[in-house]
Every structure is written in C-alpha cells, then in structure tokens.
Motif scaffolding. Structure first.
Motif: not given
Length: 483
Positions: A10-23, A133-140, A173-180
């Motif tokens: 879950a931690g990696g999922v939240v970090a990935t999705l938050a970074l995807a939204g930021t990107t 869930l609530s804190s993860s939703i808020a961050l993403v 490059i950032l978008a490609a990193a997100i895809a990986v």
C-alpha cells in the motif's frame, strides 16, 4: 463479485499515485512561464499561441470522465499505464516543436493523461487498508494542487536558466518514470465493472457538450461574450448536454450514472467542488500578478517570474503537509466536516490576502492558508463520493468529480479575468489592473468560498443501505462519527 482485498504494498501504491497526480498537475503549469514568449518561440500570433494552454483544458475535460469509466470496465492499472503513454509522447512532441501546430498536438496529448488522478483515487479503495484509506485519498487527491503549486517555480527556474525545451524533456522523463513505477508497484486489481459495455454514444455526447462549454468559457473574453461564436457554443453545450442526460437516463450501462450522481450526497459534493475549484483558481490568477506588477503602481511588488514562483511555492508545500492531517480529521469526524473546515480555511485565506497584499511575505502567508484549505477540501471530496457510489462506479464517479473541479477553475478564470480587465488604470501608456480590481477579485474568491461552505453544510449524512451482494454495495470510508 468479491471486493478486492488490500495488498501489502500500500505504501508504494500511495507514493506512486501521489507522484503521478503531481506529475499530471506539473504538465498543466509547465507552459505558464513561457506564455509571453510563446508567439516568438512558435512563430505565431498571441491568439494562436493561447491554444497551447486551452487545448490541454479541453482534452482533459473530455478524457477524464471517459478514462474513469474505462478504468471501471477494463481495470484501473491498465488505464493508468495507458494514460502515461500520451504524457510521454506529448512531452516529446512539445520538446521537438518549432511551430504552433505540433505544440498544440503535444499539449493535447498531455491533456489525455490527466485522468491519472481520479483513476488513482478510485484504485486506493481497492488496495489500501481501511485504516489508511482516508489519509491516502487526501494525499492523492491534493496532488493536483501540490503539482500546480510546485510546478510554477520549477518551470520558471528552468525557463530562466536553460532552454525551454528542457521543460518538456524533463516532463517526458518524469512521465516515463511514473509508467515504470505503475508497472512495478501497482497491483492488477480485477475490473469492478468487467463485462459491462462502454457507452460510446454517451462519451460522444459528453465530449460535444463539454468542449462547447469549456471553449465558450475559456475563450469568451477574447471573442466577446456577446459574439455569435460564443453564444453558439453555449447554445450547443446546452443542447448537447441535455440530449446526453436524456440518453444516459435511458441506457442500461451509462458512462456516468446520473441517478447515482443525483443522490443528494453526491450532487451537493459535486456542486461544492465547482465552487471550491473557482476559489482555488482565483488566488492562482491574482497572486502572481500582484507579485509581478511594478512597484510604481503603489500596490505591485515588482518581483520577477522566478521570484514570484518561489514566493508561491510554500503554498504547494502546505497542501502536502495538510493533506494527511485532513485524512485524520476525516477518520475522526467524517469527510463532510473536513470539507466544510477546508472551505472555511480557504475563505479565511482570502480574508488574510486582503489585509496582507501589501507585501510578498503577506501574500505568501495568505496563499499558504488558502492552499491549506484547498488541501483539506480536495481530500474530503473523493471520500464523500466513494462512500456514496457502488464499487463498479468509483473511477467514473471520481472522474466526474474531477471534471466538476475543472469546470470550476475554468469559470473562475473567466470571471476573475473579466473583473481584472474591467477595473483598470492607465500608466505610462499601458492599461493595468487597478488595486480595486485585485481587491474585488479577492473578495469574490472569499464570497464563492463561503457559498461553497453553505452547500457543503447541506450535504446529508450517509445512510448505509443493505445490499444483497458486495458488487453493488459502496465501500464506506470509515469514520468514528458519521457526517
């Protein structure tokens, strides 16, 4: 159909999705420092260059709800990967562009990737443990604002000290990193609406209505609000959206279930989202101008584009800090309380900006308050939505809510733009927005925020409805006090 169980990653999922939204948000603000130079860079007129910004808004408006529904039908991970492709391709096309047409095409491709955020929020419901869930939703959810707040100073620095093409190569490059990261860290959760058909007529009708509406709102000031083109677009939007709504109510598997959307809890949340989007964008339009206006006006602060971006950066950081706190508030008091609290903080930020607009430090502080409110509000909206819709509609419902925010920002940009263009003064042969114009815009932002708070206060409490199977029952956002 069983509700997918949370995974251990879950931690990696939240970090990935938050970074995807930021990107995705950074992609939207990427060209802001280049606005004045785009006609020279692309060898075109200012009117043509403006399409570089407008096209991203139009394409995102159409694609976000469509991508959300496809996520429910074929799988959210698959659609997240699909969204990364146009982000990478669009960035590369823009980086290689030397004229306006390829740049518009590239920016349109980038707009196709904006569906990452609602997809990511919906995916959290499937893979994150209930207690997180609530804190993860808020961050993403807040990642769009975080990216917008941080993207401007980063893009300004790159544009000032390097070639503008570096902005787009960097985003590729950032978008490609997100895809990986999506490929490696996001689990392949079964599609929640697998076996249902895609509503192609509904997608086409929604696209026609949205493009007409957003085009009229975003370009009306340039073309004239009473011009034949603007009026025709508004009329087309009304006709197309009414016809679309009729179709959606008749078809068995609509792209947006309007019966679900009409539930008071969902309807009022979406309505509040429009006004919160308006409130957020008003500050993003006014504060940079106040920071950069010449000091000779008596109210401008004479900052460079880079300095203005740096003064605004703490606002984006505050969203990052406040979002997890909003998740805790949601767990303790419910998402409705979090939404109302965020909107009231947003209104307080506008009040502070009226009192502190005479200094860069004051505007920075006011923007930190405003963005803290946005972070709380943006995190609460998806929690309200996902606690009120069936599991098979989470991505589509979040996509529609994201669309409501975008409509709010578009209307906010148009309304504030009219205010700033009407209240002016002449100095050195140039027409500039007057201090009264900026103050009126800030007061309008505060008033809209207070209206949003009243709407949010009217959102009814959740009423759990027993259902025969898990596939039709909405997964609830856990709270210790229902709101």
């Amino acid at each position: 159909m069983e509700v997918p169980q949370p995974t251990a990653r879950a931690g990696g999922v939240v970090a990935t999705l938050a970074l995807a939204g930021t990107t995705a948000a950074i992609m939207q603000t990427l060209v802001t420092p280049l606005i004045a130079d785009l006609p020279r860079i692309l060898h075109t007129t200012s009117a043509n260059a403006a399409w570089v910004i407008t096209v991203t808004l139009l394409v995102a408006g159409v694609c976000v709800p469509v991508v959300g529904r496809l996520g429910d039908l074929v799988g959210k991970r698959r659609m997240l990967l699909a969204c990364s492709v146009p982000l990478v391709a669009g960035s590369i096309v823009c980086a290689l562009s030397s004229s306006v047409i390829p740049m518009i095409v590239g920016r349109g491709l980038q707009g196709m990737g904006m569906g990452m955020v609602p997809l990511g929020i919906a995916l959290l419901r499937d893979v994150v443990p209930q207690e997180k869930l609530s804190s993860s939703i808020a961050l993403v959810s807040a990642s769009m604002g975080i990216g917008g707040g941080l993207g401007l100073p980063i893009a300004s620095a790159v544009a000032e000290y390097a070639s503008w093409r570096v902005l787009f190569w960097g985003s590729a490059i950032l978008a490609a990193a997100i895809a990986v990261m999506i490929w490696a860290l996001i689990p392949n959760v079964p599609a929640s609406a697998k076996g249902q058909r895609f509503d192609a007529p509904g997608a086409i009708g929604l696209a026609i209505g949205l493009v007409s509406l957003l085009l009229a709102v975003s370009k009306g000031a340039d073309w004239g609000w009473s011009s034949a083109t603007t009026i025709a677009l508004f009329a087309t939007a009304v006709i197309a959206l009414v016809a679309w709504a009729c179709w959606e109510l008749r078809t068995r598997e609509p792209i947006v279930d309007l019966r679900t959307t009409a539930r008071p809890r969902v309807l009022l949340t979406n309505l509040a989202s429009i006004f919160v989007g308006f409130g957020m964008y008003a500050s993003m339009l006014i504060v940079p101008q106040l920071l950069q206006y010449p000091t000779a006006t008596g109210y401008g602060l004479g900052q460079s584009m880079l300095a203005a971006g740096l003064w605004m950066a703490p606002g984006g950081i505050m969203m990052m800090i406040v979002s997890p706190l909003g998740g805790k508030l949601t767990n303790a008091r419910g998402p409705k309380v979090t939404l109302i609290s965020g909107i009231l903080v947003l209104a307080a930020g506008y009040g502070a900006s009226l009192a502190l607009m005479g200094s860069a430090w004051g505007l920075m502080l006011a923007l930190m308050i405003i963005n803290s409110g946005v972070g709380l509000a943006y995190g609460a909206m998806p929690a309200l939505i996902m606690g009120s819709v069936p599991l098979s509609e989470t991505a589509a419902a979040n996509g529609f809510n994201t669309l409501m925010r975008s409509i709010g920002t578009s209307v906010g940009a148009a309304v504030i733009g009219v205010v700033l263009s009407q209240l002016t003064l002449t100095m050195g042969g140039h027409t500039l927005t007057s201090e009264d114009g900026f103050r009126t815009g800030l007061m309008l932002g505060a008033g809209i925020a207070l209206l949003a708070a009243l709407i949010a206060a009217a959102i009814p409490k959740a009423r759990p409805t027993p259902t025969p199977d898990a596939s039709s029952a909405p997964a609830r956002i856990p709270t210790t006090q229902e709101n």
